[in-house]
Scaffold this active site. Structure first.
Site, PDB file in Angstrom:
ATOM      1  N   CYS A   1       0.863  -1.569   0.019  1.00 50.49           N
ATOM      2  CA  CYS A   1       0.563   0.245   0.096  1.00 50.49           C
ATOM      3  C   CYS A   1       0.778   1.468  -0.178  1.00 50.49           C
ATOM      4  O   CYS A   1       1.803   1.818   1.183  1.00 50.49           O
ATOM      5  CB  CYS A   1      -0.873  -0.247   0.751  1.00 50.49           C
ATOM      6  SG  CYS A   1      -1.171   1.341   1.518  1.00 50.49           S
TER       7      CYS A   1
ATOM      8  N   CYS B   1      -0.859   3.879   2.157  1.00 49.67           N
ATOM      9  CA  CYS B   1       0.331   3.688   3.475  1.00 49.67           C
ATOM     10  C   CYS B   1       1.712   4.459   4.310  1.00 49.67           C
ATOM     11  O   CYS B   1       1.947   5.105   5.101  1.00 49.67           O
ATOM     12  CB  CYS B   1       0.173   2.469   4.168  1.00 49.67           C
ATOM     13  SG  CYS B   1      -2.162   1.902   3.237  1.00 49.67           S
ATOM     14  N   ASP B   2       2.418   3.831   2.879  1.00 51.23           N
ATOM     15  CA  ASP B   2       3.754   3.611   3.316  1.00 51.23           C
ATOM     16  C   ASP B   2       4.349   4.364   2.682  1.00 51.23           C
ATOM     17  O   ASP B   2       6.079   4.402   3.274  1.00 51.23           O
ATOM     18  CB  ASP B   2       3.810   2.449   3.411  1.00 51.23           C
ATOM     19  CG  ASP B   2       2.834   1.591   4.124  1.00 51.23           C
ATOM     20  OD1 ASP B   2       3.388   1.467   6.021  1.00 51.23           O
ATOM     21  OD2 ASP B   2       3.283   0.422   4.130  1.00 51.23           O
TER      22      ASP B   2
END
Ligand code: NAP
Length: 308
Positions: free
Chosen positions: A136, A139-140
């Protein structure tokens, strides 16, 4: 002693499909609960920008869309509970959803459990997950400012993740097993025009390298049969999704693991409906998931009404 909770309808899954099913079903007056593992969100919540969901000409982030859907569901009275369904079994004329310490008994259930990122299943992937391996970018991606990353895959997700990462990282390799992207042309063209993105075609990853964190990738060119290595700080795997249907055993008819439904979102078992990415749909989009969900809620309402 296991606790038993009874409802007319249990919706399983808190992504776009589950939330929409909740909004429709609660407005039909059904007594329902929506079960999700952790906070609502699903795959939609991880999308950086959704540009093709009707009504948002400037796009909307997945997180924002999920927040709005959740607020809308709460406003109409959808009750949310955290639970992971481990098994579904018949109980007289009803269905028993077996969770941790609680069983849910219901006349109807809507399965909106979505799909999870497919794994590469190569050495290093599991060991370095969370230490450079991610599924993701939204997300990261933040952790890779000024660094070099690789995205693996050739679909819309891979290309969108590469574009998102190109705004953060110094360099992005996009590694695809063929010489042609699966992604839509409009998205692909943006990536071709982005100078930070370098395409590596006809190539598969064979190992993710690193001790404490990712340092590189071993690659294999399928055309030239050449094995080579690149240095990267992060690897984003975006090679599609697998349906979250493992907990169903052989309860329902599946096709390649996806739940088979008819156009009313009825599965092979009476009272069990499915919608969103988990069903055998020709197109997995937020817009199709919410359409499926409205139909599933309507079908569940008719089913429950006839049995009240
Ligand atoms: P996808 O369309 O299924 O693409 C998966 C990609 O990964 C393909 O390019 C595939 O290669 C490759 N792949 C699969 N298994 C692999 C393996 N073991 N090793 C290396 N490569 C592998 O998945 P997705 O991109 O996640 O998209 C899923 C669905 O969501 C699609 O319907 C997509 O259109 C939709 N989506 C839409 C948007 C949007 O509209 N903005 C954004 C994201 C996702 P091949 O091409 O060779 O098969």
């Amino acid at each position: 002693m296991r606790e038993l909770r009874e409802h007319e309808l249990v919706i399983v899954g808190g992504g776009a499909a589950g939330l929409t099913a909740g909004i429709y079903a609660v407005r039909y007056g059904l007594d329902l609960v929506l079960l999700s593992i952790g906070a609502p969100g699903g795959q939609t919540a991880t999308a950086s920008t959704i540009e093709n969901f009707p009504g948002f000409p400037d796009g909307i982030t997945g997180a924002e869309l999920i927040m709005r859907l959740t607020q809308q569901a709460e406003k109409f009275g959808v009750v949310f509970e955290n639970a992971e369904v481990k098994e579904i079994r018949p109980d007289g004329e009803r269905w028993r959803l077996v969770c941790g310490n609680v069983d849910y008994l219901c006349m109807a259930t809507i399965l909106a459990v979505g799909a999870s990122p497919r794994r590469l299943k190569i050495p290093g992937e599991r060991d370095l997950f969370g230490r450079g391996v991610s599924y993701c970018a939204t997300c990261d991606g933040f952790f890779y400012r000024g660094q070099t990353v690789a995205v693996i895959g050739g679909g819309n997700t891979a290309v969108e993740e590469a574009l998102y990462l190109a705004d953060i990282a110094e360099k992005v390799y996009l590694i695809h097993r063929r010489d042609e992207l699966r992604a839509e042309q409009i998205i692909a063209d943006r990536a071709f025009e982005n100078e930070k993105i370098e395409f590596i075609w006809n190539t598969v990853a064979t190992e993710i390298l690193g001790d404490d964190s990712v340092t590189g990738l071993k690659l294999h060119n399928r055309k030239t049969e050449e094995d080579f290595q690149i240095d990267v700080d992060g690897v984003f795997v975006a090679i599609g999704y697998e349906p979250n249907t493992g907990f169903l055993g052989d309860l329902l008819e599946l096709e390649d693991g996806f739940i088979v439904t008819d156009e009313r979102m009825c599965t092979s078992q009476p009272g069990i409906f499915a919608c969103g990415d988990v069903r055998n749909t020709p197109l997995r989009q937020v817009s199709t998931a919410v359409g499926d969900a409205a139909i599933a809620a309507d079908s569940a309402y008719r089913y429950v009404s006839e049995r009240r």
